[in-house]
Design an enzyme around this catalytic site. Structure first.
Site, PDB file in Angstrom:
ATOM      1  CG  ASP A 401       4.011   6.569   2.175  1.00 12.41           C
ATOM      2  OD1 ASP A 401       2.915   5.999   2.224  1.00 12.41           O
ATOM      3  OD2 ASP A 401       4.598   6.838   1.112  1.00 12.41           O
ATOM      4  CD  GLU A 454       1.728   2.309   3.224  1.00 11.55           C
ATOM      5  OE1 GLU A 454       0.807   2.072   2.415  1.00 11.55           O
ATOM      6  OE2 GLU A 454       2.715   2.996   2.926  1.00 11.55           O
TER       7      GLU A 454
END
Length: 721
Positions: A401, A454
């Site tokens: 993330d 990401e």
């Protein structure tokens, strides 16, 4: 003695337990037992050796074994004021659990499986059952294990410091699985810290409770060897269609209670298997205190959340999914961590895991702390977490993330709010080295495991190997594609001609990385509306637009990801406290959309031309990408030699186009294989039934041509016979 009574001793093994001064003379025993009025020393056979004298009213006992000239195996017999008696083994009679090699590797920041030594491990040590505890707190003056077993009194079980490593450890006999515990730490400046959960704890209390639970690594006999072996292929050439799931809100009971890991496993297998997704991706399942963070503010990077069961339950769920042919991806969050008092912040009274300077160590956007990636022990801690999920819990891929926030020192900061690197630049050199290291370690320690970034910027080489000066990820989310195409789809069709490039621009850079096309949870929260309600027009057109868009996405190069609910047209925004609106499937429009996604997955997996060269420019050719007047896109997907080519045509206008001609790579018979406007999906049923004949007439740079009927707001797929 005063230091022990005040909880100020940093060297308890020097004073407590059995000692023989200078290695000769009688043996002495010191015990701190504030809940006892009498303490007696027993030998290994349970025979009394000598009583100890209570030399302080708070419970410090001392005695000399006048007849014992050598150290011996002993137990303690205690009695309280009420006359209750009990026996125990003295923790200060045991030697260290960690070996010198562990100490060396921890000190070097190279203990990639540090979870085998740090944390709480039920073990048999020196022939006695108990639990070994170990924690890194290099600047602490004293560290103790506390729990119900010692009345949460940090004076009772202070730990042994292991040299310069900053690791503290102790073996507590008789303590087993299920005991709750924390660490009580006297910080670098003599202040008592809030009680801390175990950074390498494997199990934790169900929030809002915050203690760790003695558990050890999951005890599960895996049955997925065949799956693990088979996944060690070039995943760029495999069909990957990911169903993104928040475990707490995918499905709930009628009473709005969350399902457990066992029920989730069974229901996910049935549903995901029917829908044809290749993988599930779980929003972070690392233990986290605040459910409203969706797991993105974790405190337990080695602990599957206890909200749904224990670590064995989690492992069984993964095993079941693998045996059903479904891969498992989890979101992993090394970009930041919360400021909760029981977490990692100011762990030993100093900025240990985080940067001391808030310009480097604090995220204003999320009110969270940032790891000090340049500290070798912190980088080792995080790498070890990644290895733990991949190797020990058999996770197939980590989706990392917020990588962009790690790469840039000025991420979401104004001038003067960030510290340049040593060259004066904005790149976070420590984070870059860390990401390369974690990707290399992940591949080294877990056969066939993948990492997915990401990352929302144009940072070069995110999914290029470290050996080729890349960051080493296997895939990268294509945030630009998502943003551009959703912007196009939100336009009224009459205006789409002016935004045509939003659908085509992604092909300019489509093969610069190994991309995943994400329609994730982030697109259906915070006022962004559901996928269905992003679409313009009346109710029929909304569904038609969404079906056409999904068709375009499944035809486009790149692996696929869809957040739960998007597959059947969830109408309201996602709410993490409620189940998806499964009752909507009673509506033919919603169920039709679900059937379309199921069939798109099936077609995508069955046709190598749609996935074999997802990450290679040889797998894609525009047929006509510039038909702005008609809002039509047509392109060719190709696999390797011998694979059937697939033609994809999207008509993003709400009108039927008869006799629409496109070039195709060969003449002869062609067939419409999938049509998002089919009546079974809730469409008008317009299409090209039966077979089509491609004429040997050159068009669009292709040797043959087809004349098609394009349904309104629809995508069609065609292949040659």
């Amino acid at each position: 003695m005063e230091a022990i009574l005040r909880g100020q001793t940093g060297d308890p093994f020097r004073h407590l337990g059995m000692h023989q001064p200078e290695g000769k003379g009688p043996v002495t025993v010191n015990v701190f037992a504030p809940d006892a009025t009498e303490v007696e020393v027993l030998d290994a056979k349970g025979k009394s050796v000598a009583p100890l004298e209570r030399i302080d009213p708070e419970g410090f006992f001392h005695g000399t074994m006048a007849r014992k000239r050598k150290r011996f195996d002993y137990r303690l017999k205690l009695r309280n004021a009420a006359g209750h008696e009990w026996e125990l083994r003295d923790p200060y009679a045991f030697g260290p659990v960690m070996g010198e090699l562990d100490e060396y590797l921890l000190g070097e920041g190279r203990h990639e499986e540090l979870y085998r030594r740090l944390g709480a491990h039920p073990v048999t040590h020196e022939g006695v059952e108990g639990t070994s505890f170990a924690v890194w707190a290099p600047n602490a003056r004293r560290v103790s294990v506390v729990g119900h077993f010692n009345a949460w009194d940090g004076r009772r079980h202070p730990m042994r410091r292991r040299g310069a490593t900053g690791v503290w450890e102790i073996f507590l006999p008789g303590i087993g699985p299920g005991e709750t515990y924390k660490y009580e730490i006297v910080g670098a400046y003599g202040h008592l810290q809030p009680l801390k959960a175990d950074p390498v704890g494997f199990y934790a209390q169900n929030p809002p409770e915050t203690a760790s639970i003695v558990h050890g690594m999951p005890r599960h006999e895996w049955t997925d060897d065949g799956w693990i072996e088979a996944r060690a292929t070039d995943q760029r050439k495999e069909p990957i269609s990911i169903y993104e799931v928040h475990l707490g809100s995918w499905r709930r009971t009628l009473e709005n209670e969350m399902l457990n890991y066992a029920d989730l496993a069974d229901q996910l297998i049935d549903y995901v298997g029917e829908m044809g997704f290749t993988h599930v991706e779980f929003l972070p399942v690392s233990e986290h205190p605040f459910s409203g963070s969706w797991g993105y503010q974790p405190v337990g990077l080695f602990a599957p959340t206890s909200r749904f069961g224990d670590p064995e339950d989690f492992a069984r769920m993964v095993d079941k999914l693998h045996n059903a042919g479904i891969g498992v991806i989890v979101d992993w969050v090394p970009a930041h961590f919360p400021t909760d008092a029981h977490g990692l912040g100011q762990f030993d009274g100093t900025a240990l895991y985080e940067h001391a300077d808030p310009r480097q160590g604090f995220h204003k956007d999320w009110n969270t702390l940032i790891y000090n990636f340049g500290r070798q022990e912190v980088a080792n801690f995080l790498r070890s977490s990644a290895i733990y999920w991949l190797k020990e819990l058999h996770i197939d891929a980590l989706r990392v993330d917020a990588v962009a926030s790690m790469l840039y020192l000025d991420y979401s900061r104004n001038d003067g709010e960030w510290v340049p690197n040593r060259y004066g630049g904005r790149e976070n050199l420590d984070a870059i080295d860390f990401l390369k290291g974690v990707n290399q370690a992940s591949h080294d320690y877990a056969q066939g495991a993948q990492t997915i970034a990401e990352e929302s910027t144009a940072w070069p080489g995110v999914s290029r190997p470290v050996s080729e000066d890349g960051l080493g990820f296997d895939f990268k989310w294509n945030m630009g594609w998502m943003h551009d195409t959703l912007s196009y789809m939100a336009q009224d069709p009459i205006h789409r001609r002016y935004h045509h490039h939003h659908m085509t621009f992604g092909l300019v850079y489509a093969f610069s990385e190994n991309f995943v096309l994400p329609l994730s949870h982030d697109e259906v929260v915070h006022g962004k509306g559901s996928m269905l309600n992003k679409m313009p027009g009346d109710r029929w057109q909304k569904f038609a637009n969404l079906r056409a868009y999904y068709g375009f996405m499944w035809g486009h190069p790149g692996k696929k990801l869809l957040f739960m609910g998007g597959e059947f047209g969830q109408e309201r925004e996602w709410n993490h406290d409620q189940s998806l609106d499964w009752h909507l499937l009673d509506d033919p429009h919603h169920d039709g959309l679900r059937k379309l996604v199921r069939d798109l997955n099936g077609f995508y997996r069955a046709e190598p031309g749609l996935h074999r060269l997802d990450c290679a420019p040889e797998g894609f050719d525009w047929i006509e990408g510039g038909d702005t007047e008609n809002n039509v896109f047509s392109f060719l997907r190709k696999g390797e030699e011998g694979d059937t080519p697939v033609v994809v045509v999207s008509n993003m206008a709400p009108v039927v186009r008869e006799g629409y001609r496109i070039g195709v790579p060969q003449g002869g018979t062609w067939r419409e294989r999938l049509n998002t406007d089919a009546a079974a999906y809730g469409g008008s049923g317009t299409g090209n039934g039966g077979t089509l004949r491609a004429l040997e007439e050159g068009l669009h740079g292709q040797p043959a041509a087809l004349s098609l009927t394009l349904p309104p707001l629809a995508t069609i797929f065609l292949t040659p016979e």
